[in-house]
Design a protein around this motif. Sequence first.
Motif, PDB file in Angstrom:
ATOM      1  N   SER A   1       0.885  -1.232  -0.109  1.00 48.22           N
ATOM      2  CA  SER A   1      -0.141  -0.061   0.012  1.00 48.22           C
ATOM      3  C   SER A   1       0.666   0.998   0.291  1.00 48.22           C
ATOM      4  O   SER A   1       1.747   0.928   0.318  1.00 48.22           O
ATOM      5  CB  SER A   1      -0.399  -0.105   1.417  1.00 48.22           C
ATOM      6  N   ALA A   2       0.094   2.301  -0.029  1.00 48.74           N
ATOM      7  CA  ALA A   2       1.079   4.081  -0.500  1.00 48.74           C
ATOM      8  C   ALA A   2       1.532   4.075   1.151  1.00 48.74           C
ATOM      9  O   ALA A   2       2.476   4.475   2.026  1.00 48.74           O
ATOM     10  CB  ALA A   2      -0.084   4.463  -0.799  1.00 48.74           C
TER      11      ALA A   2
ATOM     12  N   VAL B   1       4.996  12.378  -6.580  1.00 50.62           N
ATOM     13  CA  VAL B   1       4.506  11.706  -7.182  1.00 50.62           C
ATOM     14  C   VAL B   1       3.774  12.709  -7.762  1.00 50.62           C
ATOM     15  O   VAL B   1       2.914  12.687  -8.946  1.00 50.62           O
ATOM     16  CB  VAL B   1       3.439  11.196  -6.000  1.00 50.62           C
TER      17      VAL B   1
ATOM     18  N   ARG C   1       3.579   7.817 -10.912  1.00 51.12           N
ATOM     19  CA  ARG C   1       2.411   8.266 -10.076  1.00 51.12           C
ATOM     20  C   ARG C   1       2.008   7.908  -9.322  1.00 51.12           C
ATOM     21  O   ARG C   1       1.387   8.648  -8.796  1.00 51.12           O
ATOM     22  CB  ARG C   1       1.401   8.567 -11.392  1.00 51.12           C
ATOM     23  N   SER C   2       2.626   6.698  -8.525  1.00 49.49           N
ATOM     24  CA  SER C   2       2.269   6.400  -7.306  1.00 49.49           C
ATOM     25  C   SER C   2       3.205   6.171  -5.789  1.00 49.49           C
ATOM     26  O   SER C   2       4.597   6.596  -6.428  1.00 49.49           O
ATOM     27  CB  SER C   2       1.976   5.203  -7.416  1.00 49.49           C
ATOM     28  N   VAL C   3       2.746   6.687  -4.138  1.00 48.88           N
ATOM     29  CA  VAL C   3       3.868   6.361  -3.948  1.00 48.88           C
ATOM     30  C   VAL C   3       4.747   5.337  -4.014  1.00 48.88           C
ATOM     31  O   VAL C   3       6.060   5.894  -3.842  1.00 48.88           O
ATOM     32  CB  VAL C   3       3.282   6.732  -2.487  1.00 48.88           C
ATOM     33  N   CYS C   4       4.401   4.509  -4.341  1.00 49.51           N
ATOM     34  CA  CYS C   4       5.034   3.012  -4.361  1.00 49.51           C
ATOM     35  C   CYS C   4       6.651   2.901  -5.441  1.00 49.51           C
ATOM     36  O   CYS C   4       7.378   2.480  -5.382  1.00 49.51           O
ATOM     37  CB  CYS C   4       3.957   1.460  -4.297  1.00 49.51           C
TER      38      CYS C   4
END
Length: 168
Positions: free
Chosen positions: A31-32, A63, A70-73
Amino acid sequence: MRAGLWKGARRQAALCAVLVLAGCGGFGRQSAQECMERAMYFESNRSSRDGMIAVGHVVMNRVRSGDYPRSVCGVVAQRNQFAPGVMSRRMDPRQAGLVREAARSVLRGERHPLVGNAQFFHAASYRAGYNNMHYVVTTGGNAFYERRPPALVTRPVPPPPLEGITRR
């Protein structure tokens, strides 16, 4: 009977391997929150809440920038950007509470008041020889900076460390 024990042991080992890979190896499965915790844990040395919030702020700046995933992960797992093993090394569960709270707070919108648009940081003790680094704050053992055209750099050296300005 031995064959049954061996088969059971193999099944248990396989299950454990799947759980380990799901938690660490498959970045898309985290998860983020988990990815943000990992960035904060391995990059801020857990030395201060301000340092963790500043690291999280940089992750969120990346991000939204369009220049990074485009995602934290995606940002945290990006090769050669964060601490080696950030997505796979073991974290000490005794420090989970503070890291979890800071990560949750950043994901809910808290930002470090001095990080601004910075997308970069390095250990505060490191001295880079580039002329495009505009430093905004030193906290949590890191110096945070923006890359700017050299003519627009007004703070070419990291400022003295500052702690205790994020909310608790």
